[in-house]
Design a protein around this motif. Structure first.
Motif, mmCIF file in Angstrom:
data_model
loop_
_atom_site.group_PDB
_atom_site.id
_atom_site.type_symbol
_atom_site.label_atom_id
_atom_site.label_comp_id
_atom_site.label_asym_id
_atom_site.label_seq_id
_atom_site.Cartn_x
_atom_site.Cartn_y
_atom_site.Cartn_z
ATOM 1 N N ALA A 24 20.901 -17.343 1.227
ATOM 2 C CA ALA A 24 20.425 -17.422 2.514
ATOM 3 C C ALA A 24 19.195 -18.050 1.891
ATOM 4 C CB ALA A 24 20.096 -16.379 3.132
ATOM 5 N N GLU A 25 18.215 -17.172 0.887
ATOM 6 C CA GLU A 25 16.727 -17.771 1.067
ATOM 7 C C GLU A 25 16.687 -19.067 0.188
ATOM 8 O OE1 GLU A 25 14.398 -15.262 -1.788
ATOM 9 O OE2 GLU A 25 15.432 -13.359 -1.236
ATOM 10 N N ARG A 26 17.550 -19.241 -1.252
ATOM 11 C CA ARG A 26 17.942 -20.530 -1.173
ATOM 12 C C ARG A 26 17.301 -21.766 0.420
ATOM 13 N NH1 ARG A 26 18.913 -19.124 -6.660
ATOM 14 N NH2 ARG A 26 16.805 -18.964 -7.143
ATOM 15 N N LYS A 27 18.730 -21.627 0.734
ATOM 16 C CA LYS A 27 19.130 -22.725 1.890
ATOM 17 C C LYS A 27 17.327 -22.541 2.674
ATOM 18 C CE LYS A 27 23.380 -23.974 2.617
ATOM 19 N NZ LYS A 27 23.482 -25.302 2.475
ATOM 20 N N ILE A 28 16.854 -21.937 2.797
ATOM 21 C CA ILE A 28 16.057 -21.535 3.798
ATOM 22 C C ILE A 28 14.912 -22.748 3.223
ATOM 23 C CG2 ILE A 28 13.828 -20.823 4.950
ATOM 24 C CD1 ILE A 28 16.320 -17.615 5.714
ATOM 25 N N GLN A 29 14.986 -22.290 1.981
ATOM 26 C CA GLN A 29 13.695 -23.204 0.957
ATOM 27 C C GLN A 29 14.462 -24.722 1.219
ATOM 28 O OE1 GLN A 29 13.761 -21.473 -2.796
ATOM 29 N NE2 GLN A 29 11.849 -20.072 -2.263
ATOM 30 N N ILE A 30 15.756 -25.060 1.495
ATOM 31 C CA ILE A 30 15.699 -26.441 0.828
ATOM 32 C C ILE A 30 15.792 -27.367 1.834
ATOM 33 C CG2 ILE A 30 18.161 -27.822 0.716
ATOM 34 C CD1 ILE A 30 18.850 -25.774 -0.792
ATOM 35 N N ALA A 31 16.074 -26.781 3.595
ATOM 36 C CA ALA A 31 15.998 -26.718 4.431
ATOM 37 C C ALA A 31 14.390 -26.611 4.943
ATOM 38 C CB ALA A 31 16.422 -25.622 5.888
ATOM 39 N N LYS A 32 13.452 -26.228 4.242
ATOM 40 C CA LYS A 32 12.092 -26.446 4.734
ATOM 41 C C LYS A 32 11.754 -27.695 3.666
ATOM 42 C CE LYS A 32 10.335 -21.691 5.412
ATOM 43 N NZ LYS A 32 9.965 -20.676 4.845
ATOM 44 N N LEU A 33 12.009 -27.714 2.443
ATOM 45 C CA LEU A 33 11.593 -28.163 1.965
ATOM 46 C C LEU A 33 12.102 -30.022 2.656
ATOM 47 C CD1 LEU A 33 12.281 -27.528 -1.722
ATOM 48 C CD2 LEU A 33 10.275 -28.090 -0.867
ATOM 49 N N ASP A 34 13.311 -30.100 3.007
ATOM 50 C CA ASP A 34 13.748 -31.253 3.750
ATOM 51 C C ASP A 34 13.650 -31.911 4.874
ATOM 52 O OD1 ASP A 34 15.760 -33.201 4.201
ATOM 53 O OD2 ASP A 34 17.126 -32.614 5.644
ATOM 54 N N ALA A 35 12.767 -30.387 5.372
ATOM 55 C CA ALA A 35 11.756 -30.771 6.813
ATOM 56 C C ALA A 35 10.271 -31.504 6.286
ATOM 57 C CB ALA A 35 11.959 -29.842 7.272
ATOM 58 N N ALA A 36 10.153 -31.234 5.948
ATOM 59 C CA ALA A 36 8.856 -31.196 4.662
ATOM 60 C C ALA A 36 8.925 -32.548 4.601
ATOM 61 C CB ALA A 36 7.873 -30.602 4.078
ATOM 62 N N GLU A 37 10.021 -33.189 3.943
ATOM 63 C CA GLU A 37 10.034 -34.746 3.445
ATOM 64 C C GLU A 37 9.968 -35.621 4.342
ATOM 65 O OE1 GLU A 37 13.355 -37.318 0.775
ATOM 66 O OE2 GLU A 37 13.819 -35.710 1.508
ATOM 67 N N LYS A 38 10.996 -35.451 5.525
ATOM 68 C CA LYS A 38 11.157 -36.171 6.638
ATOM 69 C C LYS A 38 9.802 -36.292 7.658
ATOM 70 C CE LYS A 38 15.629 -35.066 7.799
ATOM 71 N NZ LYS A 38 16.888 -34.489 8.432
ATOM 72 N N VAL A 39 8.766 -35.251 7.413
ATOM 73 C CA VAL A 39 7.426 -35.224 8.162
ATOM 74 C C VAL A 39 7.210 -36.340 7.694
ATOM 75 C CG1 VAL A 39 5.617 -33.871 8.730
ATOM 76 C CG2 VAL A 39 7.785 -33.105 9.555
ATOM 77 N N ALA A 40 6.395 -36.104 5.933
ATOM 78 C CA ALA A 40 5.852 -36.364 5.343
ATOM 79 C C ALA A 40 6.372 -38.428 5.603
ATOM 80 C CB ALA A 40 6.212 -36.051 3.806
ATOM 81 N N ASN A 41 7.866 -38.801 5.038
ATOM 82 C CA ASN A 41 7.889 -39.687 5.380
ATOM 83 C C ASN A 41 7.440 -40.294 6.516
ATOM 84 O OD1 ASN A 41 9.113 -40.037 3.809
ATOM 85 N ND2 ASN A 41 11.660 -39.763 4.359
ATOM 86 N N MET A 42 7.564 -39.525 7.755
ATOM 87 C CA MET A 42 7.462 -39.944 9.547
ATOM 88 C C MET A 42 6.364 -40.341 9.140
ATOM 89 S SD MET A 42 8.368 -38.716 12.904
ATOM 90 C CE MET A 42 10.306 -39.102 12.611
ATOM 91 N N THR A 43 5.275 -39.381 9.287
ATOM 92 C CA THR A 43 3.717 -39.579 9.049
ATOM 93 C C THR A 43 3.128 -40.729 7.910
ATOM 94 O OG1 THR A 43 3.254 -37.229 8.933
ATOM 95 C CG2 THR A 43 1.523 -38.657 8.478
ATOM 96 N N ALA A 44 4.129 -41.405 7.004
ATOM 97 C CA ALA A 44 3.514 -42.592 6.271
ATOM 98 C C ALA A 44 3.667 -43.358 6.898
ATOM 99 C CB ALA A 44 3.877 -42.258 4.621
#
Length: 119
Positions: A24-44
């Protein structure tokens, strides 16, 4: 053959719960990283768009002056006539962009945001 005892079952249950917590912790980490990547791409993308949008008026202003002087030299227009002609062209261009704003701007931007967020 030995029969499993309740302690064996409890130990295995505890081990399984530990694995589930780690999963569960790994899945949460993966979801956070995925969200951060999407936000970074959109911000760029937004930052790049804003920078280009800020440079566009400067480019158009210099281009307008150059075309105005070119019209004066090439066709013998007066300065007033050449810049009035350019103003008319920009008015028609602005009206065309205003009429087609949903097709040209709104729909592609919404599509890009949705694609970025839900890919």
């Amino acid at each position: 053959m030995m029969r499993p005892t309740s302690t064996d079952f409890t130990e295995e249950l505890g081990e399984t719960i530990g694995y589930l917590e780690a999963f569960a912790e790994r899945k949460i980490q993966i979801a956070k990283l995925d969200a951060a990547e999407k936000v970074a791409n959109m911000t760029a993308s937004l930052a790049t768009g804003f920078i280009l949008l800020a440079l566009l008026p400067v480019f158009l202003c210099v281009l307008s002056v150059a075309v105005g002087f070119l019209l004066v030299e090439s066709f013998g227009f007066s300065f007033a006539d050449s810049f009035l002609l350019l103003s008319g062209v920009y008015l028609l261009l602005g009206l065309g962009l205003f009429i087609g704003r949903e097709y040209l701007f709104t729909n592609p931007i919404v599509e890009k945001v949705v694609t970025t967020l839900f890919k």
